[in-house]
Scaffold this motif. Structure first.
Motif, PDB file in Angstrom:
ATOM      1  N   LYS A   1     -23.949  38.719 -35.280  1.00  0.00           N
ATOM      2  CA  LYS A   1     -23.149  37.493 -35.273  1.00  0.00           C
ATOM      3  C   LYS A   1     -21.665  37.859 -35.325  1.00  0.00           C
ATOM      4  O   LYS A   1     -21.230  38.572 -36.226  1.00  0.00           O
ATOM      5  CB  LYS A   1     -23.504  36.623 -36.472  1.00  0.00           C
ATOM      6  CG  LYS A   1     -24.985  36.296 -36.585  1.00  0.00           C
ATOM      7  CD  LYS A   1     -25.280  35.539 -37.881  1.00  0.00           C
ATOM      8  CE  LYS A   1     -26.781  35.323 -38.067  1.00  0.00           C
ATOM      9  NZ  LYS A   1     -27.081  34.599 -39.328  1.00  0.00           N
TER      10      LYS A   1
ATOM     11  N   HIS B   1     -17.901  36.059 -35.273  1.00  0.00           N
ATOM     12  CA  HIS B   1     -17.236  34.756 -35.397  1.00  0.00           C
ATOM     13  C   HIS B   1     -15.971  34.690 -34.549  1.00  0.00           C
ATOM     14  O   HIS B   1     -15.118  35.576 -34.599  1.00  0.00           O
ATOM     15  CB  HIS B   1     -16.862  34.470 -36.852  1.00  0.00           C
ATOM     16  CG  HIS B   1     -16.163  33.152 -37.026  1.00  0.00           C
ATOM     17  ND1 HIS B   1     -16.828  31.948 -37.015  1.00  0.00           N
ATOM     18  CD2 HIS B   1     -14.832  32.861 -37.177  1.00  0.00           C
ATOM     19  CE1 HIS B   1     -15.951  30.964 -37.165  1.00  0.00           C
ATOM     20  NE2 HIS B   1     -14.739  31.494 -37.269  1.00  0.00           N
ATOM     21  N   LYS B   2     -15.882  33.639 -33.746  1.00  0.00           N
ATOM     22  CA  LYS B   2     -14.646  33.285 -33.043  1.00  0.00           C
ATOM     23  C   LYS B   2     -14.537  31.772 -33.039  1.00  0.00           C
ATOM     24  O   LYS B   2     -15.540  31.067 -32.897  1.00  0.00           O
ATOM     25  CB  LYS B   2     -14.645  33.823 -31.602  1.00  0.00           C
ATOM     26  CG  LYS B   2     -14.222  35.277 -31.478  1.00  0.00           C
ATOM     27  CD  LYS B   2     -14.000  35.675 -30.034  1.00  0.00           C
ATOM     28  CE  LYS B   2     -13.475  37.090 -29.932  1.00  0.00           C
ATOM     29  NZ  LYS B   2     -12.101  37.238 -30.451  1.00  0.00           N
ATOM     30  N   ASP B   3     -13.326  31.291 -33.148  1.00  0.00           N
ATOM     31  CA  ASP B   3     -13.104  29.840 -33.190  1.00  0.00           C
ATOM     32  C   ASP B   3     -13.113  29.285 -31.772  1.00  0.00           C
ATOM     33  O   ASP B   3     -12.071  28.996 -31.179  1.00  0.00           O
ATOM     34  CB  ASP B   3     -11.782  29.529 -33.898  1.00  0.00           C
ATOM     35  CG  ASP B   3     -11.620  28.045 -34.177  1.00  0.00           C
ATOM     36  OD1 ASP B   3     -12.639  27.321 -34.081  1.00  0.00           O
ATOM     37  OD2 ASP B   3     -10.489  27.607 -34.465  1.00  0.00           O
TER      38      ASP B   3
ATOM     39  N   ASN C   1     -21.976  25.592 -29.429  1.00  0.00           N
ATOM     40  CA  ASN C   1     -22.302  26.295 -30.664  1.00  0.00           C
ATOM     41  C   ASN C   1     -23.557  25.721 -31.317  1.00  0.00           C
ATOM     42  O   ASN C   1     -24.448  26.459 -31.743  1.00  0.00           O
ATOM     43  CB  ASN C   1     -21.133  26.201 -31.651  1.00  0.00           C
ATOM     44  CG  ASN C   1     -19.941  27.034 -31.227  1.00  0.00           C
ATOM     45  OD1 ASN C   1     -20.084  28.171 -30.812  1.00  0.00           O
ATOM     46  ND2 ASN C   1     -18.750  26.456 -31.331  1.00  0.00           N
TER      47      ASN C   1
ATOM     48  N   ASN D   1     -18.475  30.096 -32.950  1.00  0.00           N
ATOM     49  CA  ASN D   1     -18.030  29.573 -34.235  1.00  0.00           C
ATOM     50  C   ASN D   1     -19.285  29.529 -35.106  1.00  0.00           C
ATOM     51  O   ASN D   1     -20.130  28.650 -34.958  1.00  0.00           O
ATOM     52  CB  ASN D   1     -17.436  28.176 -34.065  1.00  0.00           C
ATOM     53  CG  ASN D   1     -16.876  27.624 -35.373  1.00  0.00           C
ATOM     54  OD1 ASN D   1     -17.508  27.743 -36.428  1.00  0.00           O
ATOM     55  ND2 ASN D   1     -15.709  27.008 -35.304  1.00  0.00           N
ATOM     56  N   GLN D   2     -19.418  30.500 -35.974  1.00  0.00           N
ATOM     57  CA  GLN D   2     -20.672  30.668 -36.714  1.00  0.00           C
ATOM     58  C   GLN D   2     -20.943  29.511 -37.689  1.00  0.00           C
ATOM     59  O   GLN D   2     -22.105  29.212 -37.980  1.00  0.00           O
ATOM     60  CB  GLN D   2     -20.657  32.007 -37.465  1.00  0.00           C
ATOM     61  CG  GLN D   2     -20.520  33.232 -36.558  1.00  0.00           C
ATOM     62  CD  GLN D   2     -21.717  33.416 -35.632  1.00  0.00           C
ATOM     63  OE1 GLN D   2     -22.823  32.953 -35.907  1.00  0.00           O
ATOM     64  NE2 GLN D   2     -21.497  34.097 -34.508  1.00  0.00           N
ATOM     65  N   ASP D   3     -19.891  28.835 -38.133  1.00  0.00           N
ATOM     66  CA  ASP D   3     -20.079  27.681 -39.014  1.00  0.00           C
ATOM     67  C   ASP D   3     -20.788  26.555 -38.275  1.00  0.00           C
ATOM     68  O   ASP D   3     -21.598  25.821 -38.855  1.00  0.00           O
ATOM     69  CB  ASP D   3     -18.732  27.193 -39.559  1.00  0.00           C
ATOM     70  CG  ASP D   3     -18.057  28.214 -40.438  1.00  0.00           C
ATOM     71  OD1 ASP D   3     -18.781  29.020 -41.066  1.00  0.00           O
ATOM     72  OD2 ASP D   3     -16.808  28.238 -40.489  1.00  0.00           O
TER      73      ASP D   3
END
Length: 444
Positions: free
Chosen positions: A258, A260-262, A336, A436-438
């Motif tokens: 994983k 993360h990138k926005d 996402n 975006n992992q969130d």
């Protein structure tokens, strides 16, 4: 001059398309091993007064020292940047003046060189081609410039989510194997690159007995042999050192990476080690993959994930069959929030093609496309030259184009089921998700 050459290229595409169909039963060319060890593949064609030359030199990434990633690429890129008698500007000006093209590039398995000129300019073309391959200067200023270009390009690629995903995927799949070398590996090495590194690699790998040359066009065998003797006659044989064997990592279950990138779109690459081009299952695997995800809008992955679920604009799968086993991979971009569902469906389709025989229609459609599109792989001189190189590298035989249709048509539904079970590993995948992992909230 450029407009004239462009017009000639348009005519050659049309004429060769027809001649490829008409001459499908004839051998594609002739193979000759020259006295200096160079393998000459030759196809005499007089449709137009042009000649195309493709070369493959066993000086690709597989030949690099383990601790010098991408040395082969930077070495190849420097061959056009000046010789002992010509500057880079001289080379560019001279090939442009005759309306031709000249190139050298690095690759995973082989370094490549290409030349395309009008028949009347063939001696000038061979003069330039032999000069860049036999007499490189490796000027320190040019080396420094190339290093900066490589590093800047690597930095730009870091801003692209798809490139970040691809780098993470190949590193996880291939580890320390040459196929797994990434921009980060290269950047770390280029900080300590020396001119001697380049000279040593060039000296050990660039030689006639390490080279395949394919010549296609308006030229006779006698003429081409005379040109090779004149311009490459002083190129000396060398015994290239054996490349170090590097084992591939063993993946025992699904591995998820994983990053993360926005961003709004998750970039997903998933797969595992695939097959080599010489694997006897190659053709059955090609047909199987066409049905699974390589057949565009007619593939199962596209039908399921794009058409039925609307989860992605594009999804595709492929086997990168090289000298050594390359990767099998599936590439997708999706929202996402859809990442989990997309991964689920890919794994389900892989398991389904291992469990259930494909339909007669799916198999017939795949065969029709693969055999029907094959002549388009030989409808220009450049494509014919590339095909000749591929035939030599993979030991296919010069009657390969004649045999191709029967090879594909011999693949059965049982073959598809067998190779899917053997070469697909839905339970041992590397799954890379740049998102975006969130928002993605991966369950894997």
């Amino acid at each position: 001059m450029r407009r004239v050459v462009l017009a000639i290229l348009i005519i050659i595409i049309l004429s060769l398309h027809h001649s490829a169909i008409a001459g499908a039963d004839a051998p594609l060319g002739k193979r000759i091993v020259l006295e200096n060890g160079m393998v000459l593949l030759f196809s005499e064609r007089h449709d137009l007064p042009m000649v195309t030359v493709n070369m493959a030199i066993r000086a690709g990434g597989l030949s690099e020292p383990v601790d010098k990633p991408r040395l082969s690429y930077i070495t190849a890129s420097l061959l056009m940047q000046g010789t002992k008698t010509r500057t880079a500007s001289d080379i560019s000006r001279e090939i442009d003046f005759i309306g031709g093209s000249l190139s050298v590039a690095g690759g995973q398995d082989y370094a490549t060189a290409g030349l395309r000129v009008l028949k009347k300019d063939i001696r000038k073309g061979f003069d330039l081609l032999s000069d860049v391959l036999m007499n490189p200067a490796f000027d320190q200023k040019e080396i420094d410039k190339k290093v900066k270009e490589f590093l800047a390009a690597a930095q730009r690629r870091k801003q692209e989510p798809a490139e970040v995903a691809a780098d993470a995927f190949i590193k996880a799949v291939f580890g320390d194997h040459p196929y797994g070398r990434t921009d980060d590996d290269m950047a770390a090495y280029l900080q300590r690159l020396t001119r001697q590194d380049i000279i040593d690699f060039y000296s050990s790998r660039y030689s006639p007995d390490n080279t395949i040359i394919a010549v296609v066009g308006d030229i006779t065998e006698q003429e081409i042999r005379a040109l090779i003797d004149e311009f490459f006659g002083k190129w000396t044989r060398k015994k290239a050192p054996a490349s170090a064997a590097v084992p591939l990592p063993e993946v025992k279950d699904n591995t998820v990476i994983k990053i993360h990138k926005d961003i709004t779109q998750a970039n997903i690459v998933m797969g595992h080690v695939g097959i080599s081009r010489r694997d006897p299952d190659f053709y059955a695997v090609m047909v199987m993959n066409f049905i699974l995800g390589g057949g565009g809008f007619s593939s199962r992955l596209m039908d399921n994930i794009r058409d039925n679920r609307g989860l992605a604009y594009d999804v595709s799968s492929g086997f990168d069959a090289r000298v050594e086993p390359g990767a099998f991979s599936v590439d997708i971009q999706t929202k996402n929030s859809s990442a989990n569902e997309v991964i689920d469906e890919v794994l389900k389709e892989m398991a389904r093609i291992q469990r259930e025989p494909v339909s007669e229609k799916e198999l017939a459609d795949a065969k029709a496309y693969l055999t029907g599109s094959f002549p388009l792989r030989m409808d220009t001189y450049s494509k014919i030259a590339a095909m000749l190189i591929s035939i030599e590298v993979n030991d296919l035989g010069l009657d390969y184009p004649k045999r191709y249709r029967s090879i594909i048509n011999s693949v059965t539904r049982d073959d598809i089921l067998r190779v899917a079970k053997k070469h697909l590993r839905p339970d041992r995948m590397v799954i890379v998700v740049v998102a975006n992992q969130d928002e993605a909230r991966l369950k894997y």
